[in-house]
Write an enzyme that holds these catalytic residues in place. Structure first.
Site, PDB file in Angstrom:
ATOM      1  N   LYS A 162       0.866  -1.184   0.000  1.00 59.40           N
ATOM      2  CA  LYS A 162       0.000   0.000   0.000  1.00 59.40           C
ATOM      3  C   LYS A 162       0.894   1.222   0.000  1.00 59.40           C
ATOM      4  CE  LYS A 162      -4.454   1.091   0.552  1.00 59.40           C
ATOM      5  NZ  LYS A 162      -5.614   0.421   0.006  1.00 59.40           N
TER       6      LYS A 162
ATOM      7  N   GLY B  23     -22.058   5.217  -2.116  1.00 57.44           N
ATOM      8  CA  GLY B  23     -21.053   5.742  -3.042  1.00 57.44           C
ATOM      9  C   GLY B  23     -20.877   4.783  -4.201  1.00 57.44           C
TER      10      GLY B  23
HETATM   11  P1  NAD Z   1     -17.088   6.135  -1.980  1.00 60.82           P
HETATM   12  O1  NAD Z   1     -16.279   7.223  -1.403  1.00 60.82           O
HETATM   13  O2  NAD Z   1     -17.501   6.187  -3.406  1.00 60.82           O
HETATM   14  O3  NAD Z   1     -18.448   5.959  -1.128  1.00 60.82           O
HETATM   15  C1  NAD Z   1     -18.514   6.107   0.243  1.00 60.82           C
HETATM   16  C2  NAD Z   1     -19.871   6.741   0.556  1.00 60.82           C
HETATM   17  O4  NAD Z   1     -20.012   6.787   1.977  1.00 60.82           O
HETATM   18  C3  NAD Z   1     -19.992   8.173   0.048  1.00 60.82           C
HETATM   19  O5  NAD Z   1     -21.193   8.306  -0.680  1.00 60.82           O
HETATM   20  C4  NAD Z   1     -20.001   9.007   1.315  1.00 60.82           C
HETATM   21  O6  NAD Z   1     -20.776  10.186   1.201  1.00 60.82           O
HETATM   22  C5  NAD Z   1     -20.592   8.039   2.313  1.00 60.82           C
HETATM   23  N1  NAD Z   1     -20.301   8.333   3.703  1.00 60.82           N
HETATM   24  C6  NAD Z   1     -19.192   8.909   4.240  1.00 60.82           C
HETATM   25  N2  NAD Z   1     -19.319   9.015   5.573  1.00 60.82           N
HETATM   26  C7  NAD Z   1     -20.516   8.483   5.888  1.00 60.82           C
HETATM   27  C8  NAD Z   1     -21.224   8.279   7.105  1.00 60.82           C
HETATM   28  N3  NAD Z   1     -20.733   8.685   8.270  1.00 60.82           N
HETATM   29  N4  NAD Z   1     -22.434   7.663   7.055  1.00 60.82           N
HETATM   30  C9  NAD Z   1     -22.957   7.269   5.871  1.00 60.82           C
HETATM   31  N5  NAD Z   1     -22.348   7.443   4.688  1.00 60.82           N
HETATM   32  C10 NAD Z   1     -21.155   8.046   4.697  1.00 60.82           C
HETATM   33  O7  NAD Z   1     -16.302   4.792  -1.657  1.00 60.82           O
HETATM   34  P2  NAD Z   1     -16.503   3.364  -2.318  1.00 60.82           P
HETATM   35  O8  NAD Z   1     -15.519   3.187  -3.396  1.00 60.82           O
HETATM   36  O9  NAD Z   1     -17.953   3.139  -2.597  1.00 60.82           O
HETATM   37  O10 NAD Z   1     -16.052   2.414  -1.118  1.00 60.82           O
HETATM   38  C11 NAD Z   1     -16.892   2.194  -0.002  1.00 60.82           C
HETATM   39  C12 NAD Z   1     -16.135   1.403   1.052  1.00 60.82           C
HETATM   40  O11 NAD Z   1     -15.733   0.133   0.508  1.00 60.82           O
HETATM   41  C13 NAD Z   1     -14.843   2.084   1.524  1.00 60.82           C
HETATM   42  O12 NAD Z   1     -14.662   1.775   2.880  1.00 60.82           O
HETATM   43  C14 NAD Z   1     -13.761   1.411   0.691  1.00 60.82           C
HETATM   44  O13 NAD Z   1     -12.509   1.424   1.339  1.00 60.82           O
HETATM   45  C15 NAD Z   1     -14.309   0.006   0.587  1.00 60.82           C
HETATM   46  N6  NAD Z   1     -13.835  -0.724  -0.598  1.00 60.82           N
HETATM   47  C16 NAD Z   1     -14.086  -0.225  -1.838  1.00 60.82           C
HETATM   48  C17 NAD Z   1     -13.650  -0.933  -2.959  1.00 60.82           C
HETATM   49  C18 NAD Z   1     -13.928  -0.418  -4.357  1.00 60.82           C
HETATM   50  O14 NAD Z   1     -13.810  -1.195  -5.306  1.00 60.82           O
HETATM   51  N7  NAD Z   1     -14.304   0.836  -4.527  1.00 60.82           N
HETATM   52  C19 NAD Z   1     -12.971  -2.138  -2.809  1.00 60.82           C
HETATM   53  C20 NAD Z   1     -12.748  -2.640  -1.510  1.00 60.82           C
HETATM   54  C21 NAD Z   1     -13.197  -1.913  -0.415  1.00 60.82           C
END
Ligand code: NAD
Length: 370
Positions: free
Chosen positions: A95, A197
């Site tokens: 990372k 998200g």
């Molecule tokens: P993203 O930033 O697109 O979405 C996150 C969403 O959570 C946003 O809409 C944001 O407004 C919302 N949010 C933030 N704080 C909040 C709260 N207190 N309560 C409710 N909603 C809140 O991120 P993502 O890519 O959709 O990823 C989501 C999670 O999954 C993250 O933790 C990320 O690390 C994990 N993840 C993502 C992927 C991927 O492929 N994108 C892969 C593995 C893990």
């Protein structure tokens, strides 16, 4: 959060220094990067390369201090080792973190300079998108090194990993449903999705197709309205997400949302979502969830779709079908982890850690014999 192994007798004095921390988490290498001309300050952590080159996203975040950045990169890179291992990928864990505000600090030169640092590692670390970095940033990095994934599909890369991550989460959820109710079907099940998200919205779409009753929350009010009307989901207030009576809780926003406070409120039978490090303290909440009869589908097992997707970009042309076929395995992998947890009478997070460590050990022995 992954438990650290017991410190061996030969451990350096526990003075909180960098090598002590590397020893505690069992890291191979940590590279500190500085470039005054662009203002780049980054740390690249390579946790384990037994299974293959380390791969993990580049997080750009306004850390309060260097120690915070170091903690994050060490913890996250170790998590990547476990994620890749359980997913059956020939990848190690790594990372990188860049210290600064992603909104103001980035430029072409800045990202290309970071690419040079990645290139210096000669392929031991492959970078990708993470919080604060975008596929455009990956394009700049690509100008300086081939050790980068998450390039846009239009450039022959794997593009946005979120749809594959969401698909994997759905499969993990179905495996948990099968474990609890004897059927994969989510029809009529009440599911709360915290964070709509990139991953959350794709998951909501799948759940709507499955005929689930969906509850959503997010800090982004506009997106909430849009997703609610598109998929007939019910909007709930931010904190109310822990109180509502649902069958499945899907954390898709932040880590550590399963903690001692929320555990006293949660009424679900299953926790299955995409967020990393969902359990504030895996030992504490991992065991508490077992006592409360809540099935926990380990986060790094069911959110591995994104990693599987970028893996499909390595060593040849990206093939979406191949990525989805590999992601299909998440269902059986999750089931096998539930089976191990049952057989050994241990929490599911621990079963997942054991599966990851066993594969690394076994493949490590294979490699030693050649
Ligand atoms: P993203 O930033 O697109 O979405 C996150 C969403 O959570 C946003 O809409 C944001 O407004 C919302 N949010 C933030 N704080 C909040 C709260 N207190 N309560 C409710 N909603 C809140 O991120 P993502 O890519 O959709 O990823 C989501 C999670 O999954 C993250 O933790 C990320 O690390 C994990 N993840 C993502 C992927 C991927 O492929 N994108 C892969 C593995 C893990």
């Amino acid at each position: 959060m992954i438990e650290t192994k017991e410190i061996k007798k030969s451990a350096p004095m526990n003075d909180g220094g960098i090598t002590t921390q590397m020893f505690t988490y069992d890291h191979e290498e940590v590279l500190f990067c500085n470039d005054n001309a662009t203002g780049l300050k980054a740390i690249i952590a390579i946790h384990n390369t037994v299974l293959g080159p380390s791969l993990g996203g580049c997080r750009i975040w306004k850390y309060n201090n260097e120690q915070e950045a170091l903690n994050d990169v060490l913890r996250l890179s170790r998590g990547m080792t476990y994620k890749a291992s359980v997913a059956g990928l020939n990848l190690g864990g790594g990372k990188s973190v860049i210290m600064g505000d992603a909104k103001s600090i980035k430029s072409e030169a800045f990202m290309r300079r970071f690419g040079r640092f990645v290139d210096d590692l000669g392929g031991k670390y492959i970078t990708a998108e993470d919080v604060g970095s975008t596929s455009r940033d990956m394009e700049y990095i690509k100008m300086e090194t081939n050790h980068v994934t998450g390039i846009p599909e239009s450039m022959g890369g794997s593009g946005d990993p979120s749809p594959v991550t969401a698909y994997g989460v759905l499969l993990g959820m179905k495996a948990a449903a099968n474990e609890r109710w004897g059927s994969d079907s989510l029809k009529g099940k009440k599911v709360s999705v915290q964070g709509i998200g990139n991953v959350g919205e794709h998951l909501v779409k799948h759940l709507a197709d499955e005929g689930a009753k969906i509850y959503i929350t997010d800090i982004n009010q506009e997106k909430l309205k849009e997703v609610a009307s598109k998929y007939k989901a019910e909007v709930v207030a931010l904190d109310a997400i822990y109180d509502i009576d649902v069958d499945i809780y899907a954390p898709c926003a932040l880590g550590a949302t399963v903690n001692n406070d929320t555990l006293n409120k949660l009424k679900c039978s299953i926790i299955a979502g995409s967020a990393n490090n969902q359990l504030a303290d895996e030992k504490v909440q991992g065991e508490e969830l077992v006592k409360r009869g809540i099935i926990y589908a380990p986060d790094f097992v069911i959110n591995s779709g994104g990693l599987i997707n970028v893996y499909a970009e390595l060593g040849g042309a990206y093939n979406k079908t191949r990525a989805m076929q590999h992601a299909d395995k998440i269902y059986d992998i999750t089931k096998s982890i539930f089976a191990l947890a049952k057989a050994e009478n241990i929490p599911t997070y621990l079963a997942a850690n054991k599966v990851a460590e066993k594969r690394i050990e076994a493949i490590g022995r294979v490699k030693l014999n050649h």
